[in-house]
Design a protein around this motif. Structure first.
Motif, PDB file in Angstrom:
ATOM      1  N   ILE A 132      39.123   0.120  42.465  1.00  0.00           N
ATOM      2  CA  ILE A 132      38.208   1.274  41.948  1.00  0.00           C
ATOM      3  C   ILE A 132      39.030   2.295  41.299  1.00  0.00           C
ATOM      4  O   ILE A 132      40.060   2.752  41.958  1.00  0.00           O
ATOM      5  CB  ILE A 132      37.600   1.669  43.470  1.00  0.00           C
ATOM      6  CG1 ILE A 132      37.042   0.305  44.272  1.00  0.00           C
ATOM      7  CG2 ILE A 132      36.552   2.750  43.255  1.00  0.00           C
ATOM      8  CD1 ILE A 132      36.405   0.766  45.603  1.00  0.00           C
ATOM      9  N   ALA A 133      38.375   2.742  40.282  1.00  0.00           N
ATOM     10  CA  ALA A 133      38.999   3.587  39.619  1.00  0.00           C
ATOM     11  C   ALA A 133      38.439   4.825  39.119  1.00  0.00           C
ATOM     12  O   ALA A 133      36.871   4.945  39.015  1.00  0.00           O
ATOM     13  CB  ALA A 133      39.772   3.173  38.325  1.00  0.00           C
ATOM     14  N   GLN A 134      38.878   5.995  38.880  1.00  0.00           N
ATOM     15  CA  GLN A 134      38.041   7.082  38.392  1.00  0.00           C
ATOM     16  C   GLN A 134      37.617   7.091  37.000  1.00  0.00           C
ATOM     17  O   GLN A 134      38.876   6.489  36.210  1.00  0.00           O
ATOM     18  CB  GLN A 134      38.864   8.553  38.668  1.00  0.00           C
ATOM     19  CG  GLN A 134      38.863   8.948  40.241  1.00  0.00           C
ATOM     20  CD  GLN A 134      39.767   8.186  41.114  1.00  0.00           C
ATOM     21  OE1 GLN A 134      40.674   7.827  40.601  1.00  0.00           O
ATOM     22  NE2 GLN A 134      39.154   7.551  42.200  1.00  0.00           N
ATOM     23  N   GLY A 135      36.685   7.459  36.407  1.00  0.00           N
ATOM     24  CA  GLY A 135      36.221   7.474  34.962  1.00  0.00           C
ATOM     25  C   GLY A 135      35.162   8.304  35.093  1.00  0.00           C
ATOM     26  O   GLY A 135      34.660   9.064  35.896  1.00  0.00           O
ATOM     27  N   GLY A 136      35.204   8.758  33.562  1.00  0.00           N
ATOM     28  CA  GLY A 136      34.084   9.700  33.231  1.00  0.00           C
ATOM     29  C   GLY A 136      33.148   9.182  32.206  1.00  0.00           C
ATOM     30  O   GLY A 136      32.635   8.266  32.203  1.00  0.00           O
ATOM     31  N   GLU A 137      33.225   9.953  31.083  1.00  0.00           N
ATOM     32  CA  GLU A 137      32.284   9.645  29.895  1.00  0.00           C
ATOM     33  C   GLU A 137      32.956   8.333  29.338  1.00  0.00           C
ATOM     34  O   GLU A 137      31.967   7.621  28.638  1.00  0.00           O
ATOM     35  CB  GLU A 137      32.528  10.757  29.161  1.00  0.00           C
ATOM     36  CG  GLU A 137      31.532  11.868  29.451  1.00  0.00           C
ATOM     37  CD  GLU A 137      32.124  12.887  30.096  1.00  0.00           C
ATOM     38  OE1 GLU A 137      33.233  13.695  29.384  1.00  0.00           O
ATOM     39  OE2 GLU A 137      32.056  13.068  31.328  1.00  0.00           O
ATOM     40  N   ARG A 138      34.182   8.201  29.573  1.00  0.00           N
ATOM     41  CA  ARG A 138      34.764   6.625  28.648  1.00  0.00           C
ATOM     42  C   ARG A 138      34.543   5.527  29.426  1.00  0.00           C
ATOM     43  O   ARG A 138      35.416   4.570  29.421  1.00  0.00           O
ATOM     44  CB  ARG A 138      36.224   7.308  28.446  1.00  0.00           C
ATOM     45  CG  ARG A 138      36.395   8.361  27.119  1.00  0.00           C
ATOM     46  CD  ARG A 138      37.583   8.650  26.929  1.00  0.00           C
ATOM     47  NE  ARG A 138      38.461   7.592  26.618  1.00  0.00           N
ATOM     48  CZ  ARG A 138      38.278   6.797  25.484  1.00  0.00           C
ATOM     49  NH1 ARG A 138      37.442   7.086  24.638  1.00  0.00           N
ATOM     50  NH2 ARG A 138      38.987   5.711  25.705  1.00  0.00           N
ATOM     51  N   ALA A 139      33.902   5.657  30.603  1.00  0.00           N
ATOM     52  CA  ALA A 139      33.785   4.296  31.510  1.00  0.00           C
ATOM     53  C   ALA A 139      33.358   3.154  30.538  1.00  0.00           C
ATOM     54  O   ALA A 139      34.145   2.114  31.008  1.00  0.00           O
ATOM     55  CB  ALA A 139      32.559   4.560  32.368  1.00  0.00           C
TER      56      ALA A 139
END
Ligand code: ADP
Ligand code: ZN
Length: 605
Positions: A209-216
């Motif tokens: 499980i990783a953090q991501g934002g707009e670049r998912a």
């Protein structure tokens, strides 16, 4: 013919040994008793009723909720030489009549029937005239009114017990929780059944499980390219719109990705599902409408681009990966926006307070799993009441332990900024204030004059977003009910705000890239050596050709695990081929020559 269960396992299915608790479940049914089997996906539930149905006199009736699944199972059984058929709405009345006759003549080992068809008086009469060896109720959690797979027809299945009291019944499910189990027992009248509960661990699935934002999306593409090129997978998204968009985007990057959601025409859905099953390496981008009864054993990854609503949903959705026991990935990207959206959806939903409290609790548990810095598998299993003594060594936190840092001071700043601005603003605005930006809005509200203005220049905006996400995830901040994304302080934040409690947060890293390593169970592909790799491809091609000729999915001919064993052992004769796990007598006769031939040809190249 020798009808002993172990003999059938070896001669028909080509497996050497029963897994725990298959032998005991089978013995229970052989003795005419009922059984309830709770086993994770991929655990081997099917053999628990298939073998006793063959070993006992008469036909085993299997209740199964999904037509696609039925067809697959019957195709796989036929391949193994088992006399199996199904009765459902896809048959013409002449075809159905023929199968009914076969049943009455005692020519079938197994008959799959859709529940609504089974409950027709006509069908029950038919069964009364036939010899029935057992009833198997697959996906038994469909009787649960609280689950999301509820099927009203399942409730009526208790009739079977009244009409056929002497016929043993077996109910099976991969749903782990206690309330569902109790519901199955009462609704199906299984009070006297022996209950078999297996561990719900899926050791071959690697949780990440990783953090991501707009670049998912880019992160997803990268993940697939690096680790699962050419392999089948499922990508879950929250909305239909996002499904369409992600599927189109992946396709534009050259991947065979297809969308699936309830808004698509049913013909399109069926076509996409069938391609997913029959072709190798199709990626299904879907809402949760896609899933139950996806029996494809070689789904190599399940990716979530959005956070599931509960740990139960996460477990169930990720569980569709790696049914064949070979290594598979459960990969998820989530970010601040997910947390806000889900919290808002929950608060603004129509349900009553009691219901909301339960949902909130479930979401908190899911967020807790995301933000966890210790073994994910231990936490996941603990949620279902199972203790795993040691960290698993096969999740992201075990493989690359995350760093934590003392975020007490920045957390105080972040919380205090919410307080000073009147608990009316969203994250972006708060970060602007912390970083001392002077835009028109900030000036108009006079927030360039408050004490928290500009006190957060030491951290970047993404770092602040990470802090806010974790504060929301941990319940120190609440999201407004009106739905504008404004943050409010919750009671739980006081101790941190006053500096009475320190707060350690996960250090935000780039999404971890984990080197592809083989797990204990071995990876299906790619093989490391070039020779192995090319033999693997040759065998896959042969398998696809044979499957296409018969109009069945490739894994119905042989599973990946069976092909992998062929690559490893390179059997040179039919008698050597017969020892490969998954090669029973019928498949040996049908395919032995061709596969041994392909292996010899490859060696001669
Ligand atoms: P479930 O229905 O519990 O999800 P399946 O019945 O589809 O699981 O079995 C999962 C996989 O394990 C299948 O590929 C099946 O052939 C294999 N399998 C089941 N039992 C055995 C066994 N005793 N030995 C080897 N493989 C097995
Ligand atoms: Zn772990």
């Amino acid at each position: 013919m020798n009808d002993q269960p172990l003999h059938l396992l070896r001669s028909v299915f080509g497996y050497a040994q029963f897994r725990v608790p298959q032998a005991e479940v089978i013995a229970t049914l052989m003795a005419g008793q009922d059984a309830l089997v709770l086993m994770p996906t991929g655990g081997g539930k099917s053999l628990c009723f298939q073998i006793p149905a063959m070993a006992r006199a008469g036909t085993g009736i299997v209740v199964s909720p999904l037509i696609a699944l039925m067809q697959d199972q019957v195709a796989a059984l036929t391949q193994a030489g088992v006399r199996a058929a199904f009765l459902n709405s896809t048959l013409s009345s002449i075809e159905a009549r023929e199968i009914e006759q076969q049943l009455l003549r005692g020519e079938l080992d197994l008959l799959y029937v859709a529940p609504e068809r089974l409950m027709l008086e006509r069908t029950l009469d038919l069964l009364a005239r036939a010899k029935i060896s057992l009833f198997a109720i697959d996906e038994a959690h469909c009787v649960s009114q609280w689950g999301h797979d509820f099927r009203p027809e399942y409730i009526q299945l208790s009739v079977l017990h009244q009409r056929f009291p002497e016929v043993p019944r077996i109910a099976l499910t991969a749903t782990a929780d206690e309330p569902t189990r109790r519901e199955i027992i009462t609704r199906l009248g299984l009070e006297n059944a022996r209950v078999f509960i297996s561990s719900f661990d899926r050791p071959n699935i690697r949780y990440r499980i990783a953090q991501g934002g707009e670049r998912a999306r880019e992160q997803l593409l990268h993940f697939i390219g690096e680790e699962h090129a050419g392999e089948a997978g499922i990508v879950y998204c929250l909305s239909r719109k996002r499904v369409d968009e992600v599927a189109a985007w992946l396709a534009s990057k050259g991947l065979s990705a297809l969308p699936y959601h309830a808004g698509l025409d049913s013909g399109v859905r069926t076509a996409h599902q069938s391609r997913f099953l029959k072709e190798e390496g199709v990626i299904m981008v879907a809402t949760i409408a896609f899933g139950m009864g996806i029996d494809k054993p070689n789904v190599r990854f399940v990716a979530h681009l959005n956070l599931p609503k509960s740990v139960e949903a996460y477990y169930q959705e990720t569980g569709r990966a790696g049914r064949d026991g070979l290594s598979a990935d459960a990969w998820m990207i989530y970010g601040l926006q997910d947390v806000i959206t889900l919290r808002q959806m929950l608060e603004t939903s129509e349900s009553d307070d009691a219901h909301k409290r339960v949902e909130r609790h479930k979401l908190d548990a899911m967020l807790g799993l995301c933000e966890l810095t210790t073994c994910r598998r231990q936490a996941l299993l603990a949620y279902f009441g199972e203790i795993l003594a040691e960290p698993c060594g096969n999740c992201d936190n075990c493989l690359t332990p995350p760093e934590t840092w003392d975020a007490s001071i920045p957390a105080q700043k972040a919380l205090s900024c919410v307080h000073r601005t009147g608990q009316r603003f969203g994250v972006n605005y708060l970060i602007d204030v912390l970083q001392g930006k002077t835009d028109e809005r900030i000036q108009r509200f006079g927030h360039d004059a408050i004490t928290t203005f500009g006190i957060g220049r030491d951290l970047t905006a993404p770092e602040w977003r990470g802090i806010y996400r974790q504060l929301i995830a941990r319940g120190l901040l609440a999201v407004d009910i009106e739905g504008h994304g404004a943050l409010r302080l919750s009671d739980a934040c006081r101790a941190v705000l006053r500096g009475e409690e320190s707060l350690w947060l996960r250090r935000e890293l780039k999404p971890t890239r984990i080197k592809k390593t083989k797990t204990a169970r071995g990876a299906a592909s790619p093989f490391t050596g070039e020779r192995d790799q090319s033999l693997w491809e040759a065998l896959r091609t042969l398998r696809r050709k044979l499957a296409e000729k018969q109009g069945v999915p490739p894994y119905v001919v042989f599973h990946d695990a069976t092909l992998a064993e062929m690559v490893a052992l390179r059997p040179q004769s039919l008698s050597e081929f017969a020892h490969i796990s998954g090669v029973g007598e019928r498949k040996l006769a049908a395919y032995g020559e061709e596969f041994v031939g392909a292996i010899r040809d490859h060696a001669a190249d």
